[in-house]
Design a protein around this motif. Structure first.
Motif, PDB file in Angstrom:
ATOM      1  N   SER A  56      38.941  30.005  40.058  1.00  0.00           N
ATOM      2  CA  SER A  56      39.860  30.689  39.151  1.00  0.00           C
ATOM      3  C   SER A  56      39.949  29.983  37.795  1.00  0.00           C
ATOM      4  CB  SER A  56      41.253  30.779  39.779  1.00  0.00           C
ATOM      5  OG  SER A  56      41.859  29.496  39.849  1.00  0.00           O
ATOM      6  N   ASN A  57      39.054  29.047  37.568  1.00  0.00           N
ATOM      7  CA  ASN A  57      39.065  28.280  36.323  1.00  0.00           C
ATOM      8  C   ASN A  57      40.431  27.621  36.127  1.00  0.00           C
ATOM      9  OD1 ASN A  57      37.673  27.268  34.137  1.00  0.00           O
ATOM     10  ND2 ASN A  57      38.272  28.947  32.780  1.00  0.00           N
ATOM     11  N   ASP A  58      40.942  27.072  37.225  1.00  0.00           N
ATOM     12  CA  ASP A  58      42.232  26.376  37.283  1.00  0.00           C
ATOM     13  C   ASP A  58      43.436  27.263  36.976  1.00  0.00           C
ATOM     14  OD1 ASP A  58      41.107  24.008  38.148  1.00  0.00           O
ATOM     15  OD2 ASP A  58      40.821  23.245  36.116  1.00  0.00           O
ATOM     16  N   THR A  59      43.292  28.573  37.151  1.00  0.00           N
ATOM     17  CA  THR A  59      44.437  29.468  37.018  1.00  0.00           C
ATOM     18  C   THR A  59      45.344  29.319  38.229  1.00  0.00           C
ATOM     19  OG1 THR A  59      43.180  31.041  35.708  1.00  0.00           O
ATOM     20  CG2 THR A  59      45.147  31.886  36.799  1.00  0.00           C
ATOM     21  N   PHE A  60      44.756  29.199  39.418  1.00  0.00           N
ATOM     22  CA  PHE A  60      45.532  29.021  40.644  1.00  0.00           C
ATOM     23  C   PHE A  60      45.438  27.578  41.081  1.00  0.00           C
ATOM     24  CE2 PHE A  60      44.232  33.494  40.682  1.00  0.00           C
ATOM     25  CZ  PHE A  60      45.478  34.095  40.782  1.00  0.00           C
ATOM     26  N   LEU A  61      46.490  26.830  40.787  1.00  0.00           N
ATOM     27  CA  LEU A  61      46.558  25.427  41.171  1.00  0.00           C
ATOM     28  C   LEU A  61      47.667  25.287  42.205  1.00  0.00           C
ATOM     29  CD1 LEU A  61      46.235  23.831  37.615  1.00  0.00           C
ATOM     30  CD2 LEU A  61      44.450  24.098  39.338  1.00  0.00           C
TER      31      LEU A  61
ATOM     32  N   ASN B 204      56.153  30.879  46.207  1.00  0.00           N
ATOM     33  CA  ASN B 204      56.682  30.547  44.898  1.00  0.00           C
ATOM     34  C   ASN B 204      55.647  29.634  44.259  1.00  0.00           C
ATOM     35  OD1 ASN B 204      58.125  29.935  42.646  1.00  0.00           O
ATOM     36  ND2 ASN B 204      59.605  28.623  43.698  1.00  0.00           N
ATOM     37  N   ILE B 205      54.825  30.197  43.415  1.00  0.00           N
ATOM     38  CA  ILE B 205      53.723  29.451  42.829  1.00  0.00           C
ATOM     39  C   ILE B 205      54.204  28.841  41.528  1.00  0.00           C
ATOM     40  CG2 ILE B 205      51.371  29.601  41.965  1.00  0.00           C
ATOM     41  CD1 ILE B 205      51.066  32.073  43.765  1.00  0.00           C
ATOM     42  N   ASP B 206      54.331  27.511  41.527  1.00  0.00           N
ATOM     43  CA  ASP B 206      54.855  26.815  40.368  1.00  0.00           C
ATOM     44  C   ASP B 206      53.788  26.466  39.353  1.00  0.00           C
ATOM     45  OD1 ASP B 206      57.455  26.797  41.388  1.00  0.00           O
ATOM     46  OD2 ASP B 206      56.999  25.048  42.623  1.00  0.00           O
ATOM     47  N   ASN B 207      52.543  26.441  39.752  1.00  0.00           N
ATOM     48  CA  ASN B 207      51.483  25.969  38.877  1.00  0.00           C
ATOM     49  C   ASN B 207      50.418  27.016  38.656  1.00  0.00           C
ATOM     50  OD1 ASN B 207      52.500  23.305  38.545  1.00  0.00           O
ATOM     51  ND2 ASN B 207      51.870  22.881  40.635  1.00  0.00           N
ATOM     52  N   LEU B 208      50.705  28.005  37.873  1.00  0.00           N
ATOM     53  CA  LEU B 208      49.707  28.998  37.500  1.00  0.00           C
ATOM     54  C   LEU B 208      49.435  28.855  36.015  1.00  0.00           C
ATOM     55  CD1 LEU B 208      50.721  32.235  39.393  1.00  0.00           C
ATOM     56  CD2 LEU B 208      48.800  30.745  39.820  1.00  0.00           C
ATOM     57  N   TYR B 209      48.185  28.602  35.699  1.00  0.00           N
ATOM     58  CA  TYR B 209      47.797  28.390  34.312  1.00  0.00           C
ATOM     59  C   TYR B 209      46.684  29.349  33.935  1.00  0.00           C
ATOM     60  CZ  TYR B 209      50.391  24.043  34.558  1.00  0.00           C
ATOM     61  OH  TYR B 209      51.383  23.113  34.714  1.00  0.00           O
TER      62      TYR B 209
ATOM     63  N   GLY C 149      52.035  37.438  46.860  1.00  0.00           N
ATOM     64  CA  GLY C 149      51.340  38.287  47.828  1.00  0.00           C
ATOM     65  C   GLY C 149      49.837  38.242  47.635  1.00  0.00           C
ATOM     66  N   SER C 150      49.388  38.051  46.410  1.00  0.00           N
ATOM     67  CA  SER C 150      47.940  37.979  46.181  1.00  0.00           C
ATOM     68  C   SER C 150      47.371  36.650  46.652  1.00  0.00           C
ATOM     69  CB  SER C 150      47.614  38.210  44.707  1.00  0.00           C
ATOM     70  OG  SER C 150      48.161  37.184  43.905  1.00  0.00           O
ATOM     71  N   THR C 151      48.214  35.640  46.780  1.00  0.00           N
ATOM     72  CA  THR C 151      47.745  34.334  47.237  1.00  0.00           C
ATOM     73  C   THR C 151      47.149  34.442  48.636  1.00  0.00           C
ATOM     74  OG1 THR C 151      49.493  33.318  45.927  1.00  0.00           O
ATOM     75  CG2 THR C 151      48.365  31.914  47.507  1.00  0.00           C
ATOM     76  N   GLN C 152      47.807  35.187  49.509  1.00  0.00           N
ATOM     77  CA  GLN C 152      47.266  35.408  50.856  1.00  0.00           C
ATOM     78  C   GLN C 152      45.885  36.033  50.778  1.00  0.00           C
ATOM     79  OE1 GLN C 152      49.478  37.674  53.665  1.00  0.00           O
ATOM     80  NE2 GLN C 152      50.990  36.071  54.005  1.00  0.00           N
ATOM     81  N   MET C 153      45.747  37.048  49.957  1.00  0.00           N
ATOM     82  CA  MET C 153      44.464  37.738  49.823  1.00  0.00           C
ATOM     83  C   MET C 153      43.385  36.763  49.345  1.00  0.00           C
ATOM     84  SD  MET C 153      43.496  40.987  47.369  1.00  0.00           S
ATOM     85  CE  MET C 153      44.001  40.104  45.897  1.00  0.00           C
ATOM     86  N   LEU C 154      43.706  35.925  48.379  1.00  0.00           N
ATOM     87  CA  LEU C 154      42.725  34.981  47.848  1.00  0.00           C
ATOM     88  C   LEU C 154      42.299  33.962  48.913  1.00  0.00           C
ATOM     89  CD1 LEU C 154      44.274  34.398  44.320  1.00  0.00           C
ATOM     90  CD2 LEU C 154      42.378  35.912  44.937  1.00  0.00           C
TER      91      LEU C 154
ATOM     92  N   ILE D 162      42.394  24.465  48.349  1.00  0.00           N
ATOM     93  CA  ILE D 162      43.065  24.197  47.075  1.00  0.00           C
ATOM     94  C   ILE D 162      42.024  23.961  45.985  1.00  0.00           C
ATOM     95  CG2 ILE D 162      44.466  22.496  45.828  1.00  0.00           C
ATOM     96  CD1 ILE D 162      46.102  22.167  48.446  1.00  0.00           C
ATOM     97  N   GLU D 163      41.046  23.117  46.281  1.00  0.00           N
ATOM     98  CA  GLU D 163      40.005  22.793  45.304  1.00  0.00           C
ATOM     99  C   GLU D 163      39.150  24.013  44.951  1.00  0.00           C
ATOM    100  OE1 GLU D 163      39.155  19.694  43.702  1.00  0.00           O
ATOM    101  OE2 GLU D 163      41.259  19.463  44.257  1.00  0.00           O
ATOM    102  N   GLU D 164      38.739  24.764  45.956  1.00  0.00           N
ATOM    103  CA  GLU D 164      37.864  25.917  45.730  1.00  0.00           C
ATOM    104  C   GLU D 164      38.589  27.016  44.956  1.00  0.00           C
ATOM    105  OE1 GLU D 164      34.212  27.884  45.805  1.00  0.00           O
ATOM    106  OE2 GLU D 164      34.710  25.800  46.270  1.00  0.00           O
ATOM    107  N   LEU D 165      39.842  27.255  45.291  1.00  0.00           N
ATOM    108  CA  LEU D 165      40.617  28.269  44.581  1.00  0.00           C
ATOM    109  C   LEU D 165      40.789  27.875  43.112  1.00  0.00           C
ATOM    110  CD1 LEU D 165      42.105  30.952  44.919  1.00  0.00           C
ATOM    111  CD2 LEU D 165      44.129  29.657  45.559  1.00  0.00           C
ATOM    112  N   GLY D 166      41.071  26.612  42.867  1.00  0.00           N
ATOM    113  CA  GLY D 166      41.185  26.140  41.492  1.00  0.00           C
ATOM    114  C   GLY D 166      39.876  26.277  40.731  1.00  0.00           C
ATOM    115  N   LYS D 167      38.787  25.891  41.390  1.00  0.00           N
ATOM    116  CA  LYS D 167      37.461  25.957  40.757  1.00  0.00           C
ATOM    117  C   LYS D 167      37.077  27.389  40.412  1.00  0.00           C
ATOM    118  CE  LYS D 167      33.218  25.510  42.746  1.00  0.00           C
ATOM    119  NZ  LYS D 167      32.276  24.895  43.677  1.00  0.00           N
TER     120      LYS D 167
END
Length: 122
Positions: free
Chosen positions: A52-57, A5-10, A24-29, A45-50
């Motif tokens: 994805s241009n902070d799309t996945f926080l 349950n991703i609460d912070n997607l921007y 389900g895509s979170t696992q893949m990422l 967390i930091e690398e995924l945010g970086k």
């Protein structure tokens, strides 16, 4: 498969309303990040945010249950190593099972995203 349950997607600074587009895509990422190198949780967390241009926080409360599931499924393994301050950190490593799962998930994602784009942008 764990559906976070991703609460912070921007996207572009705006919170996504349709969070069900990415479960389900979170696992893949995460598996993709670990394909390149072993990482500890906060680093992911930091690398995924970086990337994805902070799309996945992701929050730690979202990340660690996913990592636990991936470990139970044999897709990743964890080990402790000294961190920068000498304090041990838990690192995660992609297994062969994880590499195979990532390959399957990437192919499925490519097929689905191509089909969606064909409908949205004829």
């Amino acid at each position: 498969m764990y559906n976070a349950n991703i609460d912070n997607l921007y996207i572009g600074g705006e919170k996504m309303q349709q969070k069900n587009l990415v479960p389900g895509s979170t696992q893949m990422l995460l598996l993709r990040l670990l394909q390149e190198s072993d990482m500890y949780g906060y680093q992911m967390i930091e690398e995924l945010g970086k990337r994805s241009n902070d799309t996945f926080l992701l929050k730690a409360g979202t990340l660690y249950p996913i990592l636990h599931t991936l470990e139970q499924e044999g897709k990743i393994e964890s080990y402790e190593a000294a961190g920068t301050a000498g304090k041990p950190r838990k690192y995660y490593h992609l297994t062969q099972v994880g590499r195979q799962a990532l390959d399957v998930q990437q192919k499925e994602w490519d097929r689905v995203s191509t089909a969606i784009n064909r409908v949205l942008h004829p």
